[in-house]
Design a protein around this motif. Structure first.
Motif, short mmCIF file in Angstrom:
data_model
loop_
_atom_site.label_atom_id
_atom_site.label_comp_id
_atom_site.label_asym_id
_atom_site.label_seq_id
_atom_site.Cartn_x
_atom_site.Cartn_y
_atom_site.Cartn_z
N GLN A 102 6.22 -2.09 -5.46
CA GLN A 102 4.79 -1.83 -5.60
C GLN A 102 4.37 -0.61 -4.78
OE1 GLN A 102 3.46 -5.69 -4.35
NE2 GLN A 102 3.49 -6.54 -6.42
N CYS A 103 4.95 -0.45 -3.60
CA CYS A 103 4.64 0.70 -2.76
C CYS A 103 5.02 2.00 -3.48
CB CYS A 103 5.39 0.58 -1.43
SG CYS A 103 5.06 1.91 -0.25
N LYS A 156 5.41 2.48 -6.76
CA LYS A 156 4.56 2.70 -7.93
C LYS A 156 3.17 3.17 -7.51
CE LYS A 156 7.45 2.73 -10.01
NZ LYS A 156 7.96 3.66 -11.05
N ASN A 157 2.64 2.60 -6.42
CA ASN A 157 1.32 3.00 -5.94
C ASN A 157 1.32 4.43 -5.41
OD1 ASN A 157 0.17 0.51 -6.56
ND2 ASN A 157 0.60 -0.37 -4.55
N ASN A 190 0.85 -1.18 0.00
CA ASN A 190 0.00 0.00 0.00
C ASN A 190 0.90 1.25 0.00
OD1 ASN A 190 -1.66 2.23 1.49
ND2 ASN A 190 -3.16 0.73 0.83
N PRO A 191 0.50 2.31 -0.67
CA PRO A 191 1.35 3.51 -0.75
C PRO A 191 1.41 4.34 0.53
CG PRO A 191 -0.75 3.93 -1.82
CD PRO A 191 -0.72 2.45 -1.50
#
Length: 208
Positions: free
Chosen positions: A169-170, A172-173, A140-141
Motif C-alpha cells: 500500500q505504501c 502504491k500510495n 502512508n507514502p
C-alpha cells in the motif's frame, strides 16, 4: 526497469519473525502478565512498534514503557534473526550493475542499528529511511517519498520491495512499482495486484 530499488527490512532482507514475536511475547508477559499465542501477534509484522503497542495500551506512559522494553527484548533475542538465503549475493549483484539501493523500514533508528551491527549491510545502501525520520508511516507514502526526496530520484524509475500489505500500500500510495518478497510474505488476496512476484532474491537481479 528501475534505476533505484528500495527495500523493507523485516521479512524482506532479514528473517526476524521469530525475534519480533518472541520479544513481544516476553514484553507482554513481563509487563501485563498475558501470554498471547504467536499467531495472535502477527499483526505487529510490518508496522512501527509505536502503532503495534497500541493494541494493548491506550496510556502514553505505559505505551512508552512497553516499547522500550520490547526494543530491549528484541535486542536480546536478535540471535534468532538471520539473512534470508541469497540476500547478500543479490545485493552484491545489484550494486555491481550500478543499481542505487535504499532502505525504507518501520524500524526506528535504534532498531535499524541492531540489524546493521549484526549483518554489516550498510555498505550496500545510499539511504536509510526509518520510522524515526518521518511523522507518518506505512501504509502512508511518506517513508518512500522521503527516500525519493533524499536520493533525488524519479518515482517512475523506482521499485520498492517488501513482504507485507503495508509495504504494498505504501508503494502504491507513493506511485512507485512494487515487488513482493514472497519468501517472507503472509498470504493476502491483495497481493494478486503486485507488479512483480519474487520467489527468490535472484529473481530481482534478473529484472534489472
Amino acid at each position: 526497469m528501475a534505476k533505484t530499488i528500495l527495500f523493507d527490512v523485516d521479512g524482506t532482507l532479514v528473517d526476524t519473525e521469530k525475534t519480533i514475536i518472541k520479544s513481544w511475547q516476553k514484553t507482554l508477559k513481563d509487563t501485563l502478565n498475558i501470554e498471547p499465542k504467536a499467531e495472535e501477534l502477527f499483526y505487529v509484522l510490518g508496522i512501527p512498534g509505536t502503532k503495534a503497542v497500541q493494541k494493548y495500551s491506550n496510556n502514553p506512559h505505559q505505551s512508552k514503557e512497553l516499547l522500550e522494553l520490547w526494543e530491549h527484548n528484541d535486542h536480546q533475542m536478535f540471535h534468532y534473526a538471520k539473512l534470508f538465503s541469497g540476500i547478500e549475493n543479490m545485493l552484491q549483484q545489484l550494486t555491481a550493475k550500478g543499481v542505487q539501493l535504499g532502505i525504507v523500514t518501520s524500524r526506528t533508528n535504534q532498531e535499524m542499528k541492531i540489524v546493521l551491527d549484526k549483518f554489516n549491510l550498510e555498505k550496500y545502501f545510499d539511504t536509510f529511511i526509518t520510522a524515526s525520520k518521518t511523522k507518518l508511516h506505512k501504509p502512508n507514502p511518506e517513508p518512500i517519498l522521503k527516500a525519493i526526496e533524499t536520493l533525488k530520484i524519479d518515482p517512475a524509475e523506482t521499485l520498492y520491495i517488501g513482504d507485507s500489505i503495508y509495504d504494498f500500500q505504501c508503494a502504491k500510495n507513493a506511485k512507485v512499482e512494487f515487488a513482493l518478497a514472497s519468501w517472507g510474505a503472509k498470504d493476502n488476496p491483495e497481493f494478486s495486484k503486485v507488479d512483480y512476484l519474487l520467489q527468490k532474491p535472484t529473481d530481482l537481479v534478473k529484472l534489472v
